[in-house]
Design a protein around this motif. Structure first.
Motif, mmCIF file in Angstrom:
data_model
loop_
_atom_site.group_PDB
_atom_site.id
_atom_site.type_symbol
_atom_site.label_atom_id
_atom_site.label_comp_id
_atom_site.label_asym_id
_atom_site.label_seq_id
_atom_site.Cartn_x
_atom_site.Cartn_y
_atom_site.Cartn_z
ATOM 1 N N LEU A 256 3.745 -17.284 -60.125
ATOM 2 C CA LEU A 256 3.309 -17.577 -61.485
ATOM 3 C C LEU A 256 3.562 -19.035 -61.861
ATOM 4 C CD1 LEU A 256 4.535 -14.344 -63.297
ATOM 5 C CD2 LEU A 256 2.163 -15.097 -63.134
ATOM 6 N N GLN A 257 4.617 -19.607 -61.334
ATOM 7 C CA GLN A 257 5.008 -20.962 -61.733
ATOM 8 C C GLN A 257 4.532 -22.051 -60.771
ATOM 9 O OE1 GLN A 257 9.104 -21.503 -62.902
ATOM 10 N NE2 GLN A 257 9.306 -19.434 -63.696
ATOM 11 N N LYS A 258 3.788 -21.694 -59.756
ATOM 12 C CA LYS A 258 3.559 -22.628 -58.649
ATOM 13 C C LYS A 258 2.773 -23.877 -59.003
ATOM 14 C CE LYS A 258 -0.484 -20.086 -56.896
ATOM 15 N NZ LYS A 258 -0.975 -19.234 -55.794
ATOM 16 N N ASN A 259 1.902 -23.831 -60.014
ATOM 17 C CA ASN A 259 1.139 -25.049 -60.316
ATOM 18 C C ASN A 259 1.153 -25.437 -61.789
ATOM 19 O OD1 ASN A 259 -0.649 -23.240 -61.441
ATOM 20 N ND2 ASN A 259 -2.367 -23.717 -60.096
ATOM 21 N N ILE A 260 2.258 -25.165 -62.469
ATOM 22 C CA ILE A 260 2.419 -25.635 -63.843
ATOM 23 C C ILE A 260 2.827 -27.105 -63.799
ATOM 24 C CG2 ILE A 260 3.566 -25.294 -66.057
ATOM 25 C CD1 ILE A 260 4.251 -22.457 -65.193
ATOM 26 N N SER A 261 2.038 -27.969 -64.411
ATOM 27 C CA SER A 261 2.345 -29.395 -64.405
ATOM 28 C C SER A 261 3.451 -29.701 -65.423
ATOM 29 C CB SER A 261 1.097 -30.204 -64.759
ATOM 30 O OG SER A 261 0.775 -30.032 -66.134
ATOM 31 N N PRO A 262 4.110 -30.858 -65.308
ATOM 32 C CA PRO A 262 5.135 -31.237 -66.292
ATOM 33 C C PRO A 262 4.604 -31.241 -67.726
ATOM 34 C CG PRO A 262 5.313 -32.632 -64.368
ATOM 35 C CD PRO A 262 4.073 -31.806 -64.174
#
Length: 428
Positions: A256-262
Motif C-alpha cells: 500500500l505504501q510502496k509509491n507514496i511520494s514525499p
C-alpha cells in the motif's frame, strides 16, 4: 487548465477540444498519451431536455497507473483516475471534495493526494475503517514493531464457525487480533497504528492467493458464505492450511505504501487533520455545512445488483459489526422508481451542500444487460433540484482483464462503462 467557477459552456468546450497532448495536467492524469484524441459528441434527448454526451479516453484505463495506497478491494468501486480527472479539472488545492457513497474511499483518498479537503459519507461503517488509516499513514517500522509485540492466544476460537476458511492456528491469531482491537477501541487507546493494522487485516481476511489468511476462495471483495466455501473446498479437494497473519499484514502494508511520494505524504497528513468522515444516509448529512462543497464525485448503488452486506459479512464480523443490521440500512432498491425516489432525496441534499459555481460528477452504469440506462434517470433528478446538466461524460475504454473474462464490452454495457452525469450549481 482548471475550471473552477466556470460556466457550463467552458466545461463543454474543454471536453470538446480535449487531447492528452494539450492537457496541462497530462503527466499527473494520464501516463503515456496516445497520438491523438478526438471527442465524439452526441446529443441525447431526455424528455424536453437535450444533453450533450462526450465520448473520449479522458483518463487511462490501465490498471496500475494510480497510487498504490488505493489497493483495497471493495465491490463496485471505480478506478482512481475517474475522480482524479474531475478533481484536477474542477477544483483548486484546499477546496472541499465530497463522496456521499464513499465505499472503500477512492474519491476521499484521491482528494487527499491532490491536496484538497476530504468529506466522505457511507451508510456502511466499514468505509471509515478503510479510509481513516490511509489518511493517517503510519511508518512501516512502527507497524512492524506493534505487530511483533502482539501476543496471540493459541486457544482462541471464533464465536462462529470459520473452519471452512481457516486452519485452527490461523483462526486463533485472527480472533486474538480481533479481541485486541476491540479492547483498544473500547478503552480509547486505539491509535493510528492499530487502525492501520485493522484496515490491512480486514483486507486480508479472505481471497484467492497465498497472501490472504484464508484457503482459496472468492476474490477479496466478495466473501463466500460458509456453505459456499464448504462446496469450494470439496470441489477443489482443499483443506485450510496454517497461514501466519503478521507477515501477511506487513506485506500488504508495504504494498500500500510502496509509491507514496514525499509530497503525497504531506498532503495525506494535512487532509487527515480536517477530514470529515460521516456514517449515515446520503440524504441526511446535517454535519456538512450548506454551500461548503466545491465538487462531489460519487457512484451510488445501482439498484440491487450488489449485496454489500453479504459481500462483507466476514469483514463486519472481524470489526464487531452486525452485517444484517447494516443490510437493512443500505440503499438497494429493486426498481427504477424506488431508486429514483432515493436519489431525488440525495440530490436535494447535494444541492444544499454544493457551493454556488460548484459541481457534481455522478457516475452510473447500465443495468439489466443495458436495458436500463440510469444516466437518463439521473439527468431529470439533478435538474429538478436546481442543478444545470453540463453533460454526460463517457470514458472510452479498451477491455479490461475482468470485463474480458465476463464478456462485457465496457463501451456498451456494465458498470465499468464510466458514464458520468456532470451537474453545475449556478452562481445565482
Amino acid at each position: 487548465m482548471v475550471i473552477i467557477m466556470g460556466k457550463v459552456e467552458k466545461f463543454q468546450s474543454y471536453l470538446k477540444n480535449f487531447s492528452h497532448a494539450a492537457c496541462d495536467t497530462q503527466s499527473v492524469l494520464f501516463g503515456k498519451a496516445p497520438e491523438k484524441n478526438v471527442t465524439d459528441i452526441r446529443v441525447l434527448e431526455i424528455g424536453d431536455v437535450k444533453v450533450k454526451v462526450f465520448v473520449n479516453e479522458f483518463w487511462t484505463h490501465r490498471q496500475r497507473q494510480a497510487n498504490s495506497i488505493h489497493e483495497i478491494s471493495y465491490r463496485a468501486c471505480f478506478k482512481p483516475q475517474l475522480p482524479r480527472f474531475f478533481i484536477a479539472l474542477l477544483t483548486e488545492p484546499g477546496d472541499s471534495v465530497y463522496d456521499p457513497f464513499a465505499g472503500r474511499g477512492t474519491t476521499a483518498i484521491e482528494t487527499a493526494l491532490l491536496g484538497r479537503r476530504v468529506i466522505a459519507n457511507d451508510i456502511n461503517p466499514l468505509s471509515k475503517i478503510f479510509i481513516t488509516p490511509r489518511l493517517s499513514v503510519p511508518l512501516l517500522n512502527d507497524v512492524e514493531v506493534r505487530l511483533e509485540g502482539l501476543i496471540f492466544d493459541k486457544e482462541c476460537k471464533a464465536d462462529i464457525d470459520l473452519s471452512m476458511f481457516y486452519h485452527p492456528g490461523t483462526e486463533a491469531e485472527i480472533v486474538s487480533l480481533r479481541n485486541y482491537l476491540v479492547e483498544r477501541e473500547r478503552t480509547g487507546f486505539i491509535d493510528d497504528i492499530d487502525r492501520w493494522i485493522r484496515m490491512a487485516a480486514t483486507n486480508r481476511l479472505t481471497g484467492h492467493s497465498p497472501g490472504f489468511f484464508s484457503v482459496y476462495t472468492l476474490p477479496p471483495n466478495q466473501a463466500a458464505s460458509q456453505k459456499s466455501q464448504i462446496k469450494i473446498n470439496k470441489k477443489r479437494g482443499q483443506t485450510p492450511e496454517y497461514r501466519a497473519i503478521k507477515p501477511r499484514i506487513m506485506r500488504k502494508s508495504k504494498g500500500l505504501q510502496k509509491n507514496i511520494s514525499p509530497a503525497e505524504w504531506v498532503n495525506l497528513k494535512k487532509a487527515a487533520e480536517s477530514a470529515l468522515l460521516l456514517t449515515g444516509k446520503a440524504a441526511e448529512t446535517e454535519g456538512i455545512r450548506s454551500g461548503s462543497v466545491r465538487l462531489t464525485v460519487t457512484s451510488p448503488p445501482f439498484l440491487n445488483i450488489v449485496n454489500y452486506a453479504a459481500d462483507n459479512w466476514l469483514r463486519c464480523w472481524f470489526n464487531g459489526y452486525d452485517s444484517e443490521s447494516i443490510d437493512r440500512e443500505i440503499t438497494a432498491p429493486g426498481t427504477v422508481e424506488a431508486w429514483r425516489e432515493e436519489m431525488l432525496a440525495v440530490f436535494e441534499e447535494l444541492f444544499r451542500i454544493t457551493a454556488p459555481g460548484g459541481w457534481v460528477a455522478f457516475e452510473v452504469g447500465e443495468v439489466k444487460n443495458g436495458k436500463i440506462k440510469l444516466d437518463r434517470h439521473v439527468v431529470p433528478l439533478g435538474i429538478e433540484t436546481g442543478f444545470e446538466c453540463a453533460g454526460i461524460v463517457i470514458n472510452k475504454q479498451d477491455f479490461t482483464k475482468t470485463s474480458n473474462i465476463w464478456g462485457v464490452d465496457n463501451n456498451a454495457k456494465g458498470t465499468n462503462t464510466n458514464r458520468i452525469v456532470v451537474f453545475h450549481r449556478p452562481n445565482a
